[in-house]
Motif scaffolding. Structure first.
Motif, PDB file in Angstrom:
ATOM      1  N   ASN A   6       3.590 -10.243  -0.346  1.00 21.03           N
ATOM      2  CA  ASN A   6       2.155 -10.058  -0.484  1.00 21.03           C
ATOM      3  C   ASN A   6       1.525 -11.426  -0.665  1.00 21.03           C
ATOM      4  OD1 ASN A   6       2.609 -10.604  -3.179  1.00 21.03           O
ATOM      5  ND2 ASN A   6       1.883  -8.642  -3.919  1.00 21.03           N
TER       6      ASN A   6
ATOM      7  N   THR B  76      -6.010  -9.282  -1.064  1.00 18.93           N
ATOM      8  CA  THR B  76      -4.572  -9.203  -1.309  1.00 18.93           C
ATOM      9  C   THR B  76      -3.967  -8.218  -0.315  1.00 18.93           C
ATOM     10  OG1 THR B  76      -4.877  -9.691  -3.644  1.00 18.93           O
ATOM     11  CG2 THR B  76      -2.786  -8.699  -2.998  1.00 18.93           C
TER      12      THR B  76
ATOM     13  N   SER C 240      -5.319 -19.533   2.086  1.00 20.16           N
ATOM     14  CA  SER C 240      -4.556 -18.342   1.748  1.00 20.16           C
ATOM     15  C   SER C 240      -3.240 -18.783   1.129  1.00 20.16           C
ATOM     16  CB  SER C 240      -4.283 -17.524   3.012  1.00 20.16           C
ATOM     17  OG  SER C 240      -5.486 -17.137   3.615  1.00 20.16           O
TER      18      SER C 240
ATOM     19  N   GLU D 200      -2.566 -13.572  -0.881  1.00 19.15           N
ATOM     20  CA  GLU D 200      -4.020 -13.559  -0.987  1.00 19.15           C
ATOM     21  C   GLU D 200      -4.565 -14.231   0.268  1.00 19.15           C
ATOM     22  OE1 GLU D 200      -7.561 -12.535  -2.456  1.00 19.15           O
ATOM     23  OE2 GLU D 200      -5.700 -12.128  -3.530  1.00 19.15           O
TER      24      GLU D 200
ATOM     25  N   SER E 297      -0.331  -6.682   1.437  1.00 13.97           N
ATOM     26  CA  SER E 297       1.106  -6.494   1.258  1.00 13.97           C
ATOM     27  C   SER E 297       1.705  -5.927   2.529  1.00 13.97           C
ATOM     28  CB  SER E 297       1.389  -5.536   0.101  1.00 13.97           C
ATOM     29  OG  SER E 297       0.891  -6.052  -1.106  1.00 13.97           O
TER      30      SER E 297
ATOM     31  N   LYS F  67       1.809 -14.681  -2.879  1.00 20.30           N
ATOM     32  CA  LYS F  67       1.941 -14.298  -4.284  1.00 20.30           C
ATOM     33  C   LYS F  67       3.415 -14.039  -4.598  1.00 20.30           C
ATOM     34  CE  LYS F  67      -2.256 -12.364  -5.815  1.00 20.30           C
ATOM     35  NZ  LYS F  67      -2.898 -11.139  -6.258  1.00 20.30           N
TER      36      LYS F  67
END
Length: 149
Positions: free
Chosen positions: A106, A137, A63, A108, A139, A66
């Motif tokens: 945020n 994704t 992971s 992934e 957030s 972003k």
């Protein structure tokens, strides 16, 4: 006539003394009301990823973040693709007159049990924290106000 002049002069002098004393008292009492009501705090923003999934064999992909966005008062900063599983702003001073602290991130996330957690630390203690779990994704955002009761 001289006696009348002296008493009139003494009356004027007494009146002037009373006016000056009243003005001084008013000014000095207002200084106590102007005590600073805002204080400085040590603040730190933090974002963490817990990469879930199988521990053996080691996953070939992880992971990743972003973006991370911070805001203190009206000043915001955006960090794109921070490396690693933990991002931290480091400690800095914020005056409570800034009122609002915001943090958003945020990432992934690859596995269903992966987690993205963000924290706002104020004076060495976690003031606010939010965690989201899942894959894809994700957030998350939070706000902290120094004006909250």
């Amino acid at each position: 006539m001289k006696q009348f002049y002296k008493s009139k002069s003494l009356l004027r002098l007494s009146f002037l003394f009373i006016v000056l004393f009243s003005a001084f008292s008013l000014v000095s009492s207002c200084k106590d009301d102007d005590d600073e009501e805002y204080t400085d705090h040590i603040v730190q923003f933090e974002a963490k990823i817990v990469n879930g999934g199988p521990s053996t064999p080691p996953p070939t992909t992880f992971s990743k973040f972003k973006t991370v966005v911070t805001q203190v008062g009206t000043v915001s900063q955006t960090y794109f693709d921070p490396a690693g599983f933990t991002w931290s702003s480091g400690e800095f001073f914020v005056n409570s007159s800034q009122a609002q602290l915001n943090l958003a991130a945020n990432a992934e996330l690859l596995h269903a049990d992966s987690k993205l957690t963000i924290n706002i630390w104020v004076d060495g203690e976690i003031a606010k924290t939010v965690t989201v779990t899942g894959s894809g994704t994700k957030s998350v955002s939070l706000a902290h106000s120094f004006l909250e009761l």
